[in-house]
Write a protein that holds these residues in place. Structure first.
Motif, short mmCIF file in Angstrom:
data_model
loop_
_atom_site.label_atom_id
_atom_site.label_comp_id
_atom_site.label_asym_id
_atom_site.label_seq_id
_atom_site.Cartn_x
_atom_site.Cartn_y
_atom_site.Cartn_z
N ARG A 97 2.29 4.57 8.22
CA ARG A 97 2.03 3.14 8.06
C ARG A 97 2.40 2.70 6.65
O ARG A 97 2.25 3.47 5.70
CB ARG A 97 0.56 2.83 8.30
CG ARG A 97 0.07 3.04 9.72
CD ARG A 97 -1.46 2.92 9.76
NE ARG A 97 -1.92 1.66 9.20
CZ ARG A 97 -2.08 0.53 9.89
NH1 ARG A 97 -1.79 0.52 11.19
NH2 ARG A 97 -2.50 -0.58 9.31
N ASP A 99 0.80 0.71 4.73
CA ASP A 99 -0.36 0.62 3.85
C ASP A 99 -0.97 1.99 3.57
O ASP A 99 -2.05 2.08 2.98
CB ASP A 99 -1.42 -0.31 4.45
CG ASP A 99 -1.83 0.06 5.86
OD1 ASP A 99 -1.05 0.77 6.55
OD2 ASP A 99 -2.93 -0.34 6.31
N CYS A 100 -0.27 3.05 3.97
CA CYS A 100 -0.72 4.41 3.68
C CYS A 100 0.28 5.12 2.77
O CYS A 100 0.48 6.34 2.85
CB CYS A 100 -0.91 5.20 4.97
SG CYS A 100 -2.25 4.58 6.01
N ASP A 102 1.37 5.44 -1.35
CA ASP A 102 1.13 5.15 -2.77
C ASP A 102 1.82 6.24 -3.59
O ASP A 102 2.40 7.18 -3.05
CB ASP A 102 -0.37 5.07 -3.10
CG ASP A 102 -1.15 6.33 -2.72
OD1 ASP A 102 -0.57 7.44 -2.80
OD2 ASP A 102 -2.32 6.21 -2.36
N CYS A 121 7.02 -0.84 10.64
CA CYS A 121 6.90 -2.22 10.17
C CYS A 121 6.54 -3.14 11.33
O CYS A 121 5.63 -3.96 11.23
CB CYS A 121 8.22 -2.68 9.54
SG CYS A 121 8.85 -1.58 8.26
N ASP A 126 3.35 -12.21 9.19
CA ASP A 126 1.93 -11.86 9.03
C ASP A 126 1.11 -12.33 10.23
O ASP A 126 0.14 -11.68 10.63
CB ASP A 126 1.38 -12.49 7.74
CG ASP A 126 1.88 -11.77 6.50
OD1 ASP A 126 2.19 -10.56 6.59
OD2 ASP A 126 1.98 -12.41 5.43
N HIS A 136 -2.13 -4.53 8.45
CA HIS A 136 -1.44 -4.60 7.16
C HIS A 136 -0.60 -5.87 7.15
O HIS A 136 -0.47 -6.56 8.17
CB HIS A 136 -0.55 -3.37 6.93
CG HIS A 136 0.58 -3.24 7.90
ND1 HIS A 136 1.74 -3.99 7.82
CD2 HIS A 136 0.74 -2.45 8.99
CE1 HIS A 136 2.57 -3.66 8.80
NE2 HIS A 136 1.98 -2.74 9.54
N THR A 137 -0.03 -6.20 6.02
CA THR A 137 0.75 -7.42 5.86
C THR A 137 2.22 -7.09 5.61
O THR A 137 2.58 -5.94 5.37
CB THR A 137 0.22 -8.25 4.68
OG1 THR A 137 0.46 -7.52 3.46
CG2 THR A 137 -1.27 -8.51 4.82
N ASP A 140 2.71 -5.47 2.28
CA ASP A 140 2.50 -4.02 2.29
C ASP A 140 3.80 -3.30 2.65
O ASP A 140 4.11 -2.24 2.09
CB ASP A 140 1.40 -3.63 3.28
CG ASP A 140 0.02 -4.09 2.86
OD1 ASP A 140 -0.26 -4.07 1.66
OD2 ASP A 140 -0.77 -4.46 3.75
N ASN A 143 6.15 -3.50 -0.41
CA ASN A 143 5.69 -2.60 -1.49
C ASN A 143 5.98 -1.14 -1.15
O ASN A 143 6.46 -0.38 -2.00
CB ASN A 143 4.19 -2.78 -1.72
CG ASN A 143 3.85 -4.13 -2.34
OD1 ASN A 143 4.71 -4.79 -2.91
ND2 ASN A 143 2.60 -4.54 -2.22
N ALA A 144 5.71 -0.75 0.10
CA ALA A 144 5.94 0.63 0.51
C ALA A 144 7.43 0.97 0.46
O ALA A 144 7.82 2.04 -0.02
CB ALA A 144 5.41 0.86 1.93
#
Length: 335
Positions: A97, A99-100, A102, A121, A126, A136-137, A140, A143-144
């Motif tokens: 995902r 949002d997972c 970093d 995705c 949204d 998630h958005t 996110d 960013n990922a």
């Protein structure tokens, strides 16, 4: 020689949300999560096949790999990393995902020889993400993607067409936004209603109308053209057959040869565009195509030829090895 990949499904592991459309056990056919020993067995079986594994990958799909219990994740990575270090395989591919992701987990993946990361995705709207319980958005996703590329991984994106609350225009916009992230690969999945999902409940309540097969083929041909024109390979188009998909299918655009249907539509569009350009309405035409793509030009059950014949055209096919995929040459035959 064809490269061989080893794919292991990690069903329902690590997913922090139950998306409206998702039933991983139906999609993959897996009910037990793989162990490190399963990784070894699968890799060894591939190494003893007649294919070249050195250009292939060991891939973990199905759940959100970077969100599963850390000790379990490391046991799988350890088992796979041995085959990357001894150069039996070129790398490890995982899906997760957005949002997972970093910096900490990316550093860890890098140390174990992971080379490619695909992020689910599905949409860049949204509103659509929220309606389908993604959790998630679109930010996110952005960013990922930027982080994955900054760490030097191959980036893969996965999107869906025909989601609950989505429409063709918004889906095309999703494709354009994903292309702007410059991924290395993409996967496109038409939405399929599966038993045991919230989407199935919405469908049975009359609140969701899935795309017909023809609608999905038409939309996905537009999406595929966008990715092709941007030089981004679409490595999967349509839900894979096998597992328990046929048994769990309720409604929607599922076909075991979905990609060929889309490829055929692109060839039909190419012929029609050339007919318009040359102002040919009826009569006999000769269409040249690469020999390896004759079946795509003809279409399943000769559907492309049949449609052209209904419009008063008689089609002759010639082969031309100089032509690339989706390219044709068309000539009207005068008598």
């Amino acid at each position: 020689m064809k490269h061989v990949n080893v794919a292991l499904f990690v069903p329902d592991e690590g997913c922090t949300h139950r998306c409206s459309f998702c039933n991983q056990k139906t999609i993959s056919g897996e009910t037990e999560k793989p162990t490190a020993d399963d990784v070894k067995k699968a890799a060894e079986a591939a190494l003893h096949s007649r294919y070249d594994c050195r250009g292939g990958e060991i891939a973990f799909f199905g759940g959100s790999f970077t969100a599963i219990e850390r000790e379990y994740m490391l046991s799988l990575l350890n088992a796979a990393a041995l085959y990357v270090k001894n150069k039996s395989f070129k790398g490890i591919r995982i899906s997760t995902r957005p949002d997972c992701i970093d910096e900490e987990v990316l550093s860890l993946l890098l140390s174990y020889g992971v080379t490619a990361i695909e992020i689910g995705c599905q949409s860049m709207s949204d509103r659509v993400l929220s309606l389908n319980d993604r959790g998630h958005t679109s930010k996110d996703i952005e960013n990922a993607a930027h982080l994955i590329k900054a760490f030097g991984f191959e980036l893969g994106v996965q999107m869906m067409a025909g989601l609950y609350g989505d429409d063709d225009e918004a889906t095309v916009e999703t494709a354009k936004k994903l292309i702007a992230l410059r991924p290395d690969t993409a996967r496109i999945y038409p939405t399929v209603v599966l038993k045991g999902t919230r989407l199935c409940e919405l469908y049975e309540a009359g609140e969701y109308r899935p795309q017909t097969l023809d609608e999905a083929v038409s939309l996905c041909s537009k999406l595929l053209r966008l990715f092709n024109e941007s030089g981004i390979p679409v490595i999967r188009l349509g839900l894979h057959s096998g597992g328990n998909v046929e048994e769990g299918y309720v409604a929607g655009a599922y076909h075991p040869a979905f990609r060929q249907l889309v490829n055929s539509r692109l060839y039909l569009d190419a012929v029609k565009n050339e007919l318009d350009r040359q102002k040919i309405k009826k009569g006999e035409i000769t269409v040249s195509v690469s020999p390896q793509y004759i079946s795509d030009l003809v279409g399943q059950k000769r559907c492309n030829i049949t449609e052209l014949e209904k419009n008063g055209l008689t089609v002759r096919i010639k082969t031309d090895e100089s032509l690339q995929q989706y390219q044709i040459k068309l000539q009207g035959n005068t008598r």
